[in-house]
Motif scaffolding. Structure first.
Motif, PDB file in Angstrom:
ATOM      1  N   SER A 124      -2.293   9.282  -2.630  1.00 53.58           N
ATOM      2  CA  SER A 124      -1.539   8.093  -2.257  1.00 53.58           C
ATOM      3  C   SER A 124      -2.046   7.575  -0.912  1.00 53.58           C
ATOM      4  CB  SER A 124      -0.044   8.405  -2.159  1.00 53.58           C
ATOM      5  OG  SER A 124       0.223   9.232  -1.041  1.00 53.58           O
ATOM      6  N   MET A 125      -1.859   6.292  -0.676  1.00 54.02           N
ATOM      7  CA  MET A 125      -2.264   5.734   0.608  1.00 54.02           C
ATOM      8  C   MET A 125      -1.348   6.234   1.721  1.00 54.02           C
ATOM      9  SD  MET A 125      -3.606   1.894  -0.369  1.00 54.02           S
ATOM     10  CE  MET A 125      -4.849   1.848   0.915  1.00 54.02           C
ATOM     11  N   ALA A 126      -0.114   6.544   1.401  1.00 49.61           N
ATOM     12  CA  ALA A 126       0.792   7.106   2.400  1.00 49.61           C
ATOM     13  C   ALA A 126       0.312   8.489   2.841  1.00 49.61           C
ATOM     14  CB  ALA A 126       2.211   7.189   1.842  1.00 49.61           C
ATOM     15  N   ALA A 127      -0.155   9.299   1.892  1.00 48.76           N
ATOM     16  CA  ALA A 127      -0.687  10.622   2.235  1.00 48.76           C
ATOM     17  C   ALA A 127      -1.962  10.491   3.056  1.00 48.76           C
ATOM     18  CB  ALA A 127      -0.947  11.426   0.970  1.00 48.76           C
ATOM     19  N   MET A 128      -2.800   9.513   2.714  1.00 46.29           N
ATOM     20  CA  MET A 128      -4.015   9.244   3.473  1.00 46.29           C
ATOM     21  C   MET A 128      -3.672   8.962   4.930  1.00 46.29           C
ATOM     22  SD  MET A 128      -6.432   5.854   3.183  1.00 46.29           S
ATOM     23  CE  MET A 128      -5.114   4.867   3.943  1.00 46.29           C
ATOM     24  N   GLN A 129      -2.682   8.103   5.159  1.00 47.89           N
ATOM     25  CA  GLN A 129      -2.303   7.770   6.527  1.00 47.89           C
ATOM     26  C   GLN A 129      -1.730   8.981   7.244  1.00 47.89           C
ATOM     27  OE1 GLN A 129       1.167   5.235   7.315  1.00 47.89           O
ATOM     28  NE2 GLN A 129      -0.045   4.141   8.852  1.00 47.89           N
ATOM     29  N   ALA A 130      -0.865   9.714   6.584  1.00 44.83           N
ATOM     30  CA  ALA A 130      -0.209  10.857   7.218  1.00 44.83           C
ATOM     31  C   ALA A 130      -1.232  11.890   7.698  1.00 44.83           C
ATOM     32  CB  ALA A 130       0.792  11.491   6.265  1.00 44.83           C
ATOM     33  N   ARG A 131      -2.210  12.212   6.844  1.00 40.94           N
ATOM     34  CA  ARG A 131      -3.176  13.241   7.236  1.00 40.94           C
ATOM     35  C   ARG A 131      -4.103  12.771   8.345  1.00 40.94           C
ATOM     36  NH1 ARG A 131      -8.106  11.815   4.998  1.00 40.94           N
ATOM     37  NH2 ARG A 131      -8.092  10.802   2.943  1.00 40.94           N
ATOM     38  N   LYS A 143      -7.951   1.812   9.652  1.00 41.87           N
ATOM     39  CA  LYS A 143      -6.881   0.806   9.542  1.00 41.87           C
ATOM     40  C   LYS A 143      -5.513   1.469   9.533  1.00 41.87           C
ATOM     41  CE  LYS A 143      -7.407  -2.400   6.398  1.00 41.87           C
ATOM     42  NZ  LYS A 143      -7.816  -3.081   5.153  1.00 41.87           N
ATOM     43  N   SER A 144      -5.385   2.585   8.841  1.00 44.42           N
ATOM     44  CA  SER A 144      -4.087   3.261   8.775  1.00 44.42           C
ATOM     45  C   SER A 144      -3.714   3.882  10.120  1.00 44.42           C
ATOM     46  CB  SER A 144      -4.086   4.319   7.671  1.00 44.42           C
ATOM     47  OG  SER A 144      -4.891   5.420   7.989  1.00 44.42           O
ATOM     48  N   ILE A 145      -4.703   4.385  10.860  1.00 44.92           N
ATOM     49  CA  ILE A 145      -4.448   4.932  12.194  1.00 44.92           C
ATOM     50  C   ILE A 145      -4.022   3.820  13.147  1.00 44.92           C
ATOM     51  CG2 ILE A 145      -5.536   6.048  14.188  1.00 44.92           C
ATOM     52  CD1 ILE A 145      -7.372   7.490  12.085  1.00 44.92           C
ATOM     53  N   LEU A 146      -4.696   2.685  13.080  1.00 44.14           N
ATOM     54  CA  LEU A 146      -4.336   1.550  13.934  1.00 44.14           C
ATOM     55  C   LEU A 146      -2.945   1.022  13.585  1.00 44.14           C
ATOM     56  CD1 LEU A 146      -7.737  -0.364  14.068  1.00 44.14           C
ATOM     57  CD2 LEU A 146      -6.594   0.798  15.972  1.00 44.14           C
ATOM     58  N   ALA A 147      -2.619   0.959  12.305  1.00 45.43           N
ATOM     59  CA  ALA A 147      -1.290   0.500  11.906  1.00 45.43           C
ATOM     60  C   ALA A 147      -0.216   1.395  12.507  1.00 45.43           C
ATOM     61  CB  ALA A 147      -1.177   0.461  10.385  1.00 45.43           C
ATOM     62  N   ASP A 148      -0.433   2.697  12.444  1.00 46.94           N
ATOM     63  CA  ASP A 148       0.521   3.628  13.046  1.00 46.94           C
ATOM     64  C   ASP A 148       0.638   3.401  14.553  1.00 46.94           C
ATOM     65  OD1 ASP A 148       2.043   6.354  13.136  1.00 46.94           O
ATOM     66  OD2 ASP A 148       0.385   6.591  14.550  1.00 46.94           O
ATOM     67  N   ALA A 149      -0.499   3.244  15.227  1.00 45.27           N
ATOM     68  CA  ALA A 149      -0.479   3.043  16.679  1.00 45.27           C
ATOM     69  C   ALA A 149       0.214   1.733  17.061  1.00 45.27           C
ATOM     70  CB  ALA A 149      -1.906   3.072  17.233  1.00 45.27           C
ATOM     71  N   LEU A 150       0.076   0.742  16.218  1.00 47.24           N
ATOM     72  CA  LEU A 150       0.703  -0.561  16.472  1.00 47.24           C
ATOM     73  C   LEU A 150       2.165  -0.607  16.040  1.00 47.24           C
ATOM     74  CD1 LEU A 150      -2.273  -2.791  15.305  1.00 47.24           C
ATOM     75  CD2 LEU A 150      -1.359  -2.722  17.635  1.00 47.24           C
ATOM     76  N   GLY A 151       2.651   0.474  15.439  1.00 47.13           N
ATOM     77  CA  GLY A 151       4.033   0.494  14.965  1.00 47.13           C
ATOM     78  C   GLY A 151       4.249  -0.362  13.732  1.00 47.13           C
ATOM     79  N   MET A 152       3.180  -0.585  12.966  1.00 50.53           N
ATOM     80  CA  MET A 152       3.256  -1.407  11.764  1.00 50.53           C
ATOM     81  C   MET A 152       3.537  -0.549  10.549  1.00 50.53           C
ATOM     82  SD  MET A 152      -0.138  -3.760  12.414  1.00 50.53           S
ATOM     83  CE  MET A 152      -0.093  -4.448  10.755  1.00 50.53           C
ATOM     84  N   HIS A 153       4.324  -1.054   9.638  1.00 56.12           N
ATOM     85  CA  HIS A 153       4.515  -0.381   8.356  1.00 56.12           C
ATOM     86  C   HIS A 153       3.192  -0.390   7.605  1.00 56.12           C
ATOM     87  CE1 HIS A 153       6.097   0.521   4.334  1.00 56.12           C
ATOM     88  NE2 HIS A 153       7.219   0.919   4.931  1.00 56.12           N
ATOM     89  N   LEU A 154       2.958   0.657   6.833  1.00 52.94           N
ATOM     90  CA  LEU A 154       1.712   0.736   6.071  1.00 52.94           C
ATOM     91  C   LEU A 154       1.523  -0.481   5.172  1.00 52.94           C
ATOM     92  CD1 LEU A 154      -0.800   2.387   5.299  1.00 52.94           C
ATOM     93  CD2 LEU A 154       0.604   3.582   3.588  1.00 52.94           C
ATOM     94  N   ASP A 155       2.605  -1.094   4.719  1.00 55.55           N
ATOM     95  CA  ASP A 155       2.488  -2.262   3.843  1.00 55.55           C
ATOM     96  C   ASP A 155       1.850  -3.456   4.547  1.00 55.55           C
ATOM     97  OD1 ASP A 155       3.553  -0.886   1.737  1.00 55.55           O
ATOM     98  OD2 ASP A 155       5.547  -1.745   1.898  1.00 55.55           O
ATOM     99  N   PRO A 193       0.797  -1.230   0.000  1.00 56.69           N
ATOM    100  CA  PRO A 193       0.000   0.000   0.000  1.00 56.69           C
ATOM    101  C   PRO A 193       0.830   1.282   0.000  1.00 56.69           C
ATOM    102  CG  PRO A 193      -0.903  -1.589   1.548  1.00 56.69           C
ATOM    103  CD  PRO A 193       0.401  -2.148   1.075  1.00 56.69           C
ATOM    104  N   SER A 194       2.017   1.236   0.580  1.00 59.69           N
ATOM    105  CA  SER A 194       2.835   2.447   0.643  1.00 59.69           C
ATOM    106  C   SER A 194       3.242   2.942  -0.745  1.00 59.69           C
ATOM    107  CB  SER A 194       4.083   2.204   1.486  1.00 59.69           C
ATOM    108  OG  SER A 194       4.944   1.260   0.866  1.00 59.69           O
TER     109      SER A 194
END
Length: 230
Positions: free
Chosen positions: A122-129, A161-173, A112-113
């Motif tokens: 981009s999905m990376a921009a989606m997660q960042a915002r 999902k992207s917020i949870l991935a960040d909180a879990l320390g998971m790469h967006l991929d 996804p990254s």
């Protein structure tokens, strides 16, 4: 820090027909979606929320209103554009069955990254915002109401999902490993050292234990004794 309850909107007419609604207007909860959101509102009724922040899209605002209808007092209720759905560009309005034949579909599933939707973001921009918006509101609610404050953010599947991935320390991929169903509840607390994830993708169960807030501090070695069940 405060505690955020991440709520996905209830099922929509587009979800039921396998359509990627994206940011299309007039996509509303269907009858099942209203029932799902009402159930979630009932779960949250035992938790005095200091705020309910919503994506501007109708399906989220409808879900947020059902939550507010069961809340005592008058929680702060801003609309947050940075929590809106991903801009799927030219994919918006197409069926998932049709999109699965696109070469980009495989990249969405595995990397996804690297995804930039044609004519979209981009999905990376989606997660960042979305992560930045959640952390900004969380800090503001704590500054206003204290570390025991609990608030809700009503948004969309890929956003949560992207917020949870960040909180879990998971790469967006790796974020496709996370599931977030309609009207589901996930719980995150942003501590001084790291976020703590207390729940993901729940659609049942008592939440009254959140009324007293969550303790901050070090993670208990061995897992600790857990919460007291009322």
């Amino acid at each position: 820090m405060a505690t955020v309850i991440l709520v996905r909107h209830g099922r929509t007419t587009a979800n039921a027909t396998g359509l990627l609604a994206g940011r299309a207007v007039d996509v509303n909860l269907d009858q099942i979606g209203r029932e799902q959101a009402a159930l979630t509102a009932g779960r949250l009724a035992a938790v005095p929320l200091v705020g309910v922040v919503s994506s501007p899209l109708e399906r989220c605002r409808q879900t947020a209103q059902l939550i507010l209808d069961r809340q005592p007092g008058t929680p702060y209720t801003p609309i947050e554009g940075e929590l809106t759905e991903c801009d799927y560009g030219q994919w918006q309005g197409r069926t998932l069955t049709d999109l699965a034949s696109e070469a980009l579909w495989t990249v969405v599933q595995s990397q996804p990254s690297a995804v930039v939707f044609p004519g979209g973001e981009s999905m990376a921009a989606m997660q960042a915002r979305s992560v930045a918006a959640i952390r900004r509101h969380d800090a503001a609610f704590e500054a206003e109401y204290g570390a025991g404050a609990v608030w809700a953010a009503v948004s969309h599947g890929d956003i949560i999902k992207s917020i949870l991935a960040d909180a879990l320390g998971m790469h967006l991929d790796l974020f496709q490993r996370i599931n977030v169903g309609p009207a589901s509840v996930s719980i995150v607390r942003y501590g001084a050292d790291r976020p703590s994830v207390y729940a993901t993708n729940t659609d049942a169960g008592d939440l009254s234990w959140l009324a007293n807030g969550l303790r901050s501090g070090d993670a208990p070695v061995g897992g600790g004794a857990g919460r007291n069940i009322p």
